[in-house]
Design a protein around this motif. Structure first.
Motif: not given
Length: 181
Positions: A13-14, A7-9, A1-2, A19-21
């Motif tokens: 998530a924050l 950063t996007t992930w 993972m770059d 939605d992420w979960a």
């Protein structure tokens, strides 16, 4: 993972945690959830087999729990001691690990409650590594680590007693501000 993917992930998530979960949870099938639940149940039942069996079953979680205390204490300049993972019998039962630190009430709160961050970390670990691990030893290792981290995310009685003064002071200040303003 770059770094841009990371950063996007984190940003996603924050910004949209539910939605992420929800999307992440779809990575696990029913068997995976049953395995995680079964490991948590097994770990809790191990205490009836013997204390040393229980200590070994929850060792990864204990190490992560104490590492979270240590990391937050170090970040806050509370001069933590190295985590101790040797179980110790106390008058109230057993202490599986400990980290000593020097901080006032305000800095003690995030240090004491730091293991709570293991809950989303364990969820991420399970949804990232279990689906691609097949059904062999690596699958079970990832499941054990994820379940152990989740079980260790609950603050201990000692953690709550360290956090209590700051929580009480915050509650009093909050009620005072609410009444005054």
């Amino acid at each position: 993972m770059d770094s841009s993917t990371t950063t996007t992930w984190i940003t996603d998530a924050l910004a949209h945690p539910l939605d992420w979960a929800s999307v992440r949870a779809q990575a696990l099938d029913t068997r995976d959830w049953l395995v995680l639940g079964g490991i948590l149940l097994f770990q809790r039942l191990c205490v009836h087999i013997g204390m040393w069996t229980y200590c070994l079953a929850v060792l990864p979680g204990t190490a992560l729990h104490e590492a979270m205390h240590w990391t937050v204490a170090a970040l806050l300049g509370a001069r933590p001691t190295m985590p101790n993972l040797v179980p110790l019998r106390t008058h109230g039962g057993w202490r599986l690990g400990s980290v000593r630190f020097q901080a006032g009430y305000l800095r003690s709160l995030p240090i004491a409650l730091a293991p709570v961050a293991l809950a989303p970390l364990s969820f991420w670990w399970a949804t990232t590594f279990m689906p691609g691990a097949g059904s062999g030893a690596m699958y079970w290792l990832h499941a054990w680590l994820a379940a152990s981290a989740f079980g260790a995310s609950v603050p201990s009685t000692q953690d709550w007693s360290v956090a209590a003064p700051a929580l009480l002071a915050g509650a009093v200040m909050g009620v005072t501000l609410w009444v005054v303003v």
